[in-house]
Motif scaffolding. Structure first.
Motif, short mmCIF file in Angstrom:
data_model
loop_
_atom_site.label_atom_id
_atom_site.label_comp_id
_atom_site.label_asym_id
_atom_site.label_seq_id
_atom_site.Cartn_x
_atom_site.Cartn_y
_atom_site.Cartn_z
N GLY A 1 5.79 1.57 4.13
CA GLY A 1 4.82 0.98 3.22
C GLY A 1 4.67 -0.51 3.47
O GLY A 1 5.47 -1.10 4.20
N ASP A 2 3.65 -1.10 2.86
CA ASP A 2 3.37 -2.52 3.12
C ASP A 2 3.81 -3.44 1.98
O ASP A 2 3.93 -4.64 2.18
N TYR B 1 5.79 -2.16 6.86
CA TYR B 1 4.68 -2.21 7.80
C TYR B 1 3.77 -3.39 7.47
O TYR B 1 3.14 -3.42 6.42
N SER C 1 4.22 -6.27 6.38
CA SER C 1 4.50 -6.74 5.02
C SER C 1 4.63 -8.26 4.96
O SER C 1 4.87 -8.92 5.97
N ASP D 1 6.55 -0.54 -2.79
CA ASP D 1 6.90 0.62 -1.96
C ASP D 1 8.39 0.58 -1.61
O ASP D 1 9.08 1.60 -1.70
N THR E 1 -1.44 1.05 4.64
CA THR E 1 -0.38 1.63 5.45
C THR E 1 -0.98 2.71 6.34
O THR E 1 -0.90 2.63 7.56
N PHE F 1 4.79 8.16 3.37
CA PHE F 1 3.92 7.01 3.62
C PHE F 1 3.26 6.55 2.32
O PHE F 1 2.89 7.36 1.47
N ASP F 2 3.12 5.23 2.18
CA ASP F 2 2.18 4.68 1.23
C ASP F 2 0.79 4.92 1.82
O ASP F 2 0.66 5.21 3.02
#
Length: 222
Positions: free
Chosen positions: A167-168, A186, A188, A172, A15, A10-11
């Motif tokens: 990640g957004d 996510y 984004s 990422d 996120t 995960f970021d």
């Protein structure tokens, strides 16, 4: 059913945590500092840069003294510390992490400092969910470089196709895909992703959608 996936990266900002870091101000201040020190030229189109890409260009000039590096990083750290104060979890974060814990390895790769990341995760009561936290001190180069993701793969001795990342930001996605790891976007800016030639495997509007997506992957063909 055997697991085809071994872990999820995960970021952190936007996120797992709803960051209040003013990334635009951080980027502008960092760039102006580097211009004032004659490390980078003026006239950059900052729309095509993040703080991390500006910093990487500055490092690649080989004109950065240790003192200048410390001053540059202090700018980022000040914005991080201020922006992470009172940061709250993204909706569904605890439920998702609870579902994944014990079934998969869970890692974070963030361009923030390790200290800032650990404090933010601890303050929100979720630090125990993560098996590995990679901050900027542990990377040879920041995202969009894949180095942080490659560190995760090396730590767990897995192949890239056994992991997903969430990640957004385009950085990422760029870092993840360059490491061979499938990227899940996510919330984004999809137009920005396309502009930067980042093409996610899937898109999420809510973190809990990841659970059904993983189930689909697990049940898919070998």
């Amino acid at each position: 059913m055997r697991h085809r996936l071994k872990g999820v990266v995960f970021d952190m900002d936007n996120t797992i945590l709803s960051s209040k870091i003013d990334f635009q101000a951080m980027k502008n201040e960092t760039y102006q500092f580097l211009v004032s020190k004659k490390i980078l030229p003026g006239g950059y189109n900052l729309d095509y840069h993040t703080t991390s890409t500006i910093i990487e260009e500055a490092i690649q000039t080989y004109r950065m003294t240790e003192e200048l590096r410390n001053e540059m990083w202090d700018i980022a750290k000040q914005h991080e510390v201020y922006g992470m104060q009172g940061a709250e979890l993204e909706p569904g974060a605890v439920e998702l992490l609870s579902e994944l814990k014990g079934r998969y390895h869970i890692a974070i790769v963030t361009n923030n400092s390790v200290e800032a990341a650990e404090i933010a995760l601890r303050d929100n009561g979720i630090s125990e969910y993560f098996d590995f936290i990679i901050g900027r001190e542990l990377m040879k180069a920041l995202k969009p470089s894949p180095d942080g993701f490659l560190r995760v793969l090396d730590e767990f001795k897995h192949s890239a196709n056994e992991w997903l990342s969430v990640g957004d930001s385009w950085i990422d996605g760029k870092a993840s895909i360059s490491a061979g790891i499938r990227f899940i976007a996510y919330r984004s800016d999809i137009d920005k992703l396309k502009q930067m030639k980042v093409y996610p495997t899937a898109e999420l509007s809510h973190l809990l959608e990841l659970i059904s997506l993983i189930e689909q992957i697990e049940e898919g063909p070998v």
